[in-house]
Scaffold this motif. Structure first.
Motif, PDB file in Angstrom:
ATOM      1  N   LEU A  70       0.521  49.758   4.700  1.00 20.60           N
ATOM      2  CA  LEU A  70      -0.479  50.811   4.860  1.00 20.60           C
ATOM      3  C   LEU A  70       0.210  52.162   5.041  1.00 20.60           C
ATOM      4  O   LEU A  70      -0.169  53.162   4.422  1.00 20.60           O
ATOM      5  N   CYS A 116      -8.833  49.173   3.296  1.00 20.35           N
ATOM      6  CA  CYS A 116      -7.800  49.074   2.259  1.00 20.35           C
ATOM      7  C   CYS A 116      -8.359  48.320   1.048  1.00 20.35           C
ATOM      8  O   CYS A 116      -8.051  48.661  -0.101  1.00 20.35           O
ATOM      9  N   TYR A 171      -1.967  50.227  -0.498  1.00 24.69           N
ATOM     10  CA  TYR A 171      -3.206  49.757   0.101  1.00 24.69           C
ATOM     11  C   TYR A 171      -3.608  48.353  -0.331  1.00 24.69           C
ATOM     12  O   TYR A 171      -4.151  47.582   0.456  1.00 24.69           O
TER      13      TYR A 171
END
Length: 321
Positions: A236, A275, A241
């Motif tokens: 992250l 994400c 992502y």
């Protein structure tokens, strides 16, 4: 295709910012704000979800954002709790930083006690000398397990003091003296925890890989969950992502509060969901998020995030945003 585009793009990086507030600077990316409505923050909830460095980092983060929002009540509430944690853990550097941030606004009980700082630092110096002397004795006797424990105790000492680079050196040195799979996993998790706070994300990923390759670790579900969380946080922070989403989505609901000094289950659900929204296509979103029994249990901890995912999948974009 279930992607976030244009002006509706979700700023996923903002989710990691609370991890920066300690030396995680822990646990990890940057953004202008992770809490646009900072006055809605309930510090009691934070107290219930985190421990150790993770708790202090979030309290300081809330105080910082509250100060920017001119909410002195919330700012001082967070700082007073951070003050209590710093004093309890005897982190004198943190204690001095927090008392300076309070700036006399909470009365004499929250002023810097120079005598206390001196006493704690003196005790810490004595403890450090004792631990180093014991470690030298273990090395002279060439007992591997004692040497491993000696480095571990020194690592814990430096970590508790907030001296992260010194803690990292000691934890890394235990590697040559590990004789069991459990020792290796403990070493990896210690190095990962400190590296997250130092924002050494490549180091985190390297030791996650070492941990995953350790014999028998697959049978230790909690350790596997911790490794997945750490990998998710590091990816992250590196803006990967999709990889981060997949790691967070693999975390089981057995994690509970076992990693509260790094991350809460609510964070896993939030980071994993957003994400996924930012990187998955529609079929992958349904299969790996909405239809996942394990991740659904985590999503139940953050109903507002769960509803955002469902609204997005159902094309109710106004409700989602």
């Amino acid at each position: 295709e279930a992607r976030v585009r244009g002006e509706n793009r979700i700023e996923v990086r903002a989710m990691a910012e609370p991890m920066e507030a300690s030396a995680s600077g822990s646990a990890s990316a940057s953004a202008s704000t992770a809490y646009p409505h900072v006055t809605n923050i309930d510090v009691e909830v934070i107290l219930g979800q985190y421990t150790g460095h993770a708790l202090v980092s979030r309290l300081r983060f809330v105080a910082k954002k509250a100060a920017e929002a001119k909410d002195e009540t919330l700012e001082l509430e967070a700082l007073k709790l951070a003050f209590a944690e710093a004093k309890k853990s005897e982190q004198t550097a943190l204690y001095q930083e927090v008392t300076e941030a309070i700036g006399g606004r909470c009365g004499p009980d929250y002023a810097c006690d120079a005598m206390w700082v001196e006493q704690v630092d003196r005790r810490a110096a004595q403890k450090k000398d004792k631990l180093e002397s014991e470690l030298n004795g273990y090395k002279a006797n060439k007992i591997k397990e004692s040497i491993r424990m000696g480095h571990t105790f020194l690592g814990e000492f430096f970590y508790e003091k907030g001296e992260l680079n010194d803690a990292l050196k000691q934890y890394v040195r235990t590697r040559d003296y590990c004789t069991t799979s459990k020792h290796l996993i403990t070493m990896c998790l210690n190095v990962i925890k400190v590296s997250l706070e130092l924002e050494h994300h490549l180091h985190v990923l390297n030791y996650v890989q070492k941990g995953e390759q350790t014999p028998d670790v697959q049978q230790d579900s909690v350790s596997m969950d911790k490794l997945r969380c750490a990998s998710g946080l590091a990816n992250l922070a590196n803006s990967k992502y999709k990889v981060a989403a997949r790691k967070f989505l693999q975390v089981s609901d057995e994690l509970k509060d076992t990693y509260s000094d790094v991350i809460a289950p609510q964070d896993v659900a939030t980071y994993g969901a957003f994400c996924a929204l930012a990187s998955f296509d529609r079929s992958e979103l349904k299969q790996k998020v909405i239809d996942s029994v394990t991740f659904r249990n985590l999503l139940e901890l953050v109903p507002e995030v769960r509803e955002a995912v469902y609204d997005f999948y159902a094309s109710r974009y106004a409700s989602c945003l």
